[in-house]
Write a protein that holds these residues in place. Structure first.
Motif, mmCIF file in Angstrom:
data_model
loop_
_atom_site.group_PDB
_atom_site.id
_atom_site.type_symbol
_atom_site.label_atom_id
_atom_site.label_comp_id
_atom_site.label_asym_id
_atom_site.label_seq_id
_atom_site.Cartn_x
_atom_site.Cartn_y
_atom_site.Cartn_z
ATOM 1 N N ARG A 70 78.825 35.280 48.628
ATOM 2 C CA ARG A 70 77.791 34.612 47.852
ATOM 3 C C ARG A 70 77.997 33.087 47.903
ATOM 4 O O ARG A 70 77.035 32.328 48.013
ATOM 5 C CB ARG A 70 77.836 35.105 46.410
ATOM 6 C CG ARG A 70 76.843 34.454 45.468
ATOM 7 C CD ARG A 70 75.416 34.912 45.720
ATOM 8 N NE ARG A 70 75.327 36.354 45.614
ATOM 9 C CZ ARG A 70 75.144 37.019 44.466
ATOM 10 N NH1 ARG A 70 75.026 36.346 43.332
ATOM 11 N NH2 ARG A 70 75.050 38.331 44.468
ATOM 12 N N THR A 71 79.246 32.672 47.808
ATOM 13 C CA THR A 71 79.544 31.241 47.834
ATOM 14 C C THR A 71 79.147 30.615 49.171
ATOM 15 O O THR A 71 78.563 29.520 49.212
ATOM 16 C CB THR A 71 81.038 31.012 47.561
ATOM 17 O OG1 THR A 71 81.389 31.611 46.306
ATOM 18 C CG2 THR A 71 81.359 29.522 47.499
ATOM 19 N N ALA A 100 76.880 31.836 51.303
ATOM 20 C CA ALA A 100 75.425 31.923 51.465
ATOM 21 C C ALA A 100 74.697 30.882 50.626
ATOM 22 O O ALA A 100 73.644 30.376 51.037
ATOM 23 C CB ALA A 100 74.951 33.329 51.094
ATOM 24 N N GLN A 101 75.238 30.543 49.470
ATOM 25 C CA GLN A 101 74.542 29.624 48.570
ATOM 26 C C GLN A 101 75.165 28.229 48.544
ATOM 27 O O GLN A 101 74.756 27.390 47.730
ATOM 28 C CB GLN A 101 74.523 30.200 47.155
ATOM 29 C CG GLN A 101 73.762 31.513 47.041
ATOM 30 C CD GLN A 101 73.605 31.981 45.612
ATOM 31 O OE1 GLN A 101 74.044 31.316 44.670
ATOM 32 N NE2 GLN A 101 72.976 33.133 45.430
ATOM 33 N N ALA A 122 76.493 27.092 45.165
ATOM 34 C CA ALA A 122 75.599 26.973 43.999
ATOM 35 C C ALA A 122 75.937 28.003 42.933
ATOM 36 O O ALA A 122 75.763 27.743 41.727
ATOM 37 C CB ALA A 122 74.142 27.134 44.441
ATOM 38 N N ASN A 123 76.414 29.167 43.351
ATOM 39 C CA ASN A 123 76.784 30.194 42.370
ATOM 40 C C ASN A 123 77.930 29.725 41.479
ATOM 41 O O ASN A 123 77.934 29.973 40.269
ATOM 42 C CB ASN A 123 77.157 31.496 43.076
ATOM 43 C CG ASN A 123 78.281 31.314 44.084
ATOM 44 O OD1 ASN A 123 78.174 30.488 44.989
ATOM 45 N ND2 ASN A 123 79.352 32.080 43.949
ATOM 46 N N ARG A 156 76.551 27.210 38.994
ATOM 47 C CA ARG A 156 75.888 27.901 37.878
ATOM 48 C C ARG A 156 76.912 28.535 36.949
ATOM 49 O O ARG A 156 76.774 28.507 35.723
ATOM 50 C CB ARG A 156 74.934 28.977 38.397
ATOM 51 C CG ARG A 156 73.715 28.446 39.128
ATOM 52 C CD ARG A 156 72.654 29.532 39.297
ATOM 53 N NE ARG A 156 73.190 30.716 39.963
ATOM 54 C CZ ARG A 156 73.224 30.888 41.287
ATOM 55 N NH1 ARG A 156 72.750 29.944 42.084
ATOM 56 N NH2 ARG A 156 73.708 32.007 41.811
#
Length: 581
Positions: A164-165, A167-168, A171-172, A175
């Motif tokens: 996730r880190t 891919a984003q 941004a995760n 947040r």
């Protein structure tokens, strides 16, 4: 000259409580003495059990061989997805169900962790001579400690988070940092969790129309406004637990049990307990019985005269109801038509994992702390429940909100769960000692009005609900009332936990329940035999309870007035006690 042997110990009375209270505050009321006794009991007996030690060494060797074979098979399978998934893992665990955990090196990490957990489970159980309570405490402590090092709980070793880190672009994590700062700010300010502001009592939840018809030092009694032209003559009196706010049974209109009953033609009354402060420290179990249940029953009898009452109790409210029903049966009081218990224990010999926090040492620390504050805080109770379900209530939330950056939307049940209550010092001490520690109720020693009561005197038709995944009142413990009373008993076992299993409106395809009735004087059926014999039904158990009540109620009549005689309405539902913080 030494003091006489019978001289009063003034220093012990004055100094020790203060020292114990300070100790309780420093260790979150978790007794180190109790933990040390448990650890010493286990370690000393393990050291004196060479056979067990040899078994554990053999288990470690076998697990090492399994890991080596697994790693070799995975390397031979290569990167192909189908081949990779063809390799079975030695240990399955839902925490690592995501396919990303099958990638090297995360596959070896999670397998090593799960096998380590299994080894420690074997090491902490079955050691010759260890006290059962101590065994449970050591096993629990080992699980809690290992969870800290779970690869799923760390940023660097969780492939789902890492993917996730990447891919984003982080941004995760940004947040998640904002979520952490927001939660820290709210905690410091004593504010409810994010999203709870969307579920205000009296505006969004607890909005079934009604009137407060009685208010005393312990509770407010709410009578709900009828919505049908006729109602069954027997009213329903609901007794919730005082460790929770009553509106769990009156959440949003779509999942309010109280609204459901009112809409089906029942006159419903519900107790709303006070949220006690330091000035209420001396309120005891007898006060909750006399000024709570009996005061409410007297009011219901006045407002709906010449009608017996269907009484229903939830959790500790059910325990209180069972005590009251036993005392009424002893005294020849026949004002109740039936008794319903939702996830309520009456025998505390097997109370589940909550017993980990209940022994003389633990209770003494709590009593010392409550002697200064006058109450037990809701946060302390919530912390105990959180530890019992650490993955569901703690670790998964931390990973989802702070690492994945996903904050689950708040719902009414979650908002209610954050709206905690306090418990008076005297009452909570009596409850822990008399019921949990000494099991006075099921043993026939619990006194009401100066005389003991026995559950065997209860002859009321009884409806009982247990939930499959209940960590507070395990269903097998709830089931034990059938050993203590020969009354006609309908037992329901529903999917879900202590709260979600009870708040179970019709129409949920994921819900199901089993139900079986034992006639009055019928033979006892053990839990496992009951499981095999009870038929399973899809959906909610609410309609089944409604049918059970209807079969024990009279033909519908004109609804009673709201309030009567000395019980004139003094305010609108949900009242004021439920709003106390």
């Amino acid at each position: 000259m030494p003091p006489p042997a019978n001289a009063p110990l003034f220093m012990a009375e004055r100094l020790d409580p203060a020292i114990h209270a300070a100790l309780a505050r420093s260790v979150a009321s978790l007794s180190h003495a109790s933990a040390l006794m448990a650890g010493s009991d286990w370690a000393l007996h393990l050291a004196a059990s060479p056979g067990k030690c040899m078994d554990l060494a053999h288990l470690a060797l076998r697990q090492g061989q399994e890991m080596a074979a697994y790693a070799q098979a995975r390397m031979a399978a290569g990167p192909d997805r189908e081949a990779r998934h063809a390799v079975a893992t030695p240990a399955q665990d839902r925490r690592f169900a995501d396919p990303a955990w099958q990638q090297w090196p995360f596959n070896l990490m999670h397998q090593s962790f799960v096998l380590t957990e299994q080894w420690w489970a074997a090491a902490t159980h079955g050691v010759w001579g260890v006290d059962k309570h101590h065994e449970d405490m050591v096993a629990f402590a080992a699980r809690q400690f290992l969870d800290i090092f779970s690869p799923g709980n760390q940023l660097a070793t969780n492939p789902v988070v890492l993917n996730r880190t990447l891919a984003q672009g982080g941004a995760n994590l940004a947040r998640g940092a904002l979520h952490l700062l927001e939660d820290a700010r709210r905690h410091a300010a004593g504010a409810p969790p994010a999203g709870a502001e969307n579920f205000v009592v009296g505006r969004d939840v607890g909005i079934t129309p009604g009137k407060v018809v009685l208010k005393n030092r312990v509770m407010e009694l709410i009578q709900y406004t009828p919505t049908t032209p006729a109602v069954h003559p027997e009213p329903i009196l609901i007794v919730p637990a005082w460790i929770m706010k009553y509106y769990i049974l009156d959440l949003s209109p779509h999942n309010s049990l109280i609204k459901y009953l009112v809409d089906q033609g029942h006159t419903v009354f519900c107790i709303s307990w006070i949220n006690p402060g330091a000035e209420d420290r001396d309120l005891g179990m007898d006060d909750y019985l006399d000024q709570g249940f009996h005061a409410a029953l007297n009011a219901v009898n006045t407002i709906v005269p010449q009608a017996k009452v269907h009484a229903a109790g939830y959790c500790l409210g059910g325990t209180l109801l069972a005590i009251a029903a036993a005392a009424m049966a002893r005294d020849g009081d026949e004002r109740l038509a039936s008794m319903t218990l939702f996830a309520a224990q009456t025998d505390f010999t097997e109370p589940g994992e909550l017993a980990l926090f209940i022994d003389n040492s633990q209770i003494s620390l709590l009593e010392a702390q409550m002697a200064q504050t006058g109450y037990l805080t809701g946060a302390q109770m919530a912390g105990a429940f959180q530890m019992l379900r650490s993955y569901d209530l703690l670790w998964s939330r931390l990973v989802n909100e702070y690492l994945l950056g996903e904050r689950a939307p708040m719902n009414d049940l979650m908002a209610w769960n954050a709206d905690t209550t306090r418990m008076p010092a005297t009452m909570h001490s009596q409850y822990l000692r008399r019921l949990f520690l000494d099991d006075d109720l099921s043993e026939g020693r619990y006194p009401v009005g100066g005389k003991p009561v026995t559950l065997g005197d209860i002859t009321l038709p009884t409806f009982m609900v247990g939930t499959v995944t209940d960590h507070v009142a395990p269903w097998r413990s709830v089931f034990k009332l059938q050993q203590l009373s020969s009354a006609e008993t309908t037992f329901v076992l529903t999917s879900g936990g202590h709260n979600a299993g009870i708040v179970s409106p019709p129409g949920n395809p994921r819900r199901h329940f089993q139900m079986l009735t034992r006639p009055a004087g019928g033979n006892y059926l053990p839990p496992d035999a009951w499981l095999a014999a009870a038929p399973e039904t899809p959906d909610s158990w609410w309609p089944a309870w409604l049918a059970w009540l209807k079969a024990r109620s009279g033909a519908p009549v004109k609804p009673p007035r709201t309030g009567s005689g000395a019980y004139k309405p003094v305010g609108d539902a949900p009242g004021t006690y439920v709003l106390q913080k």
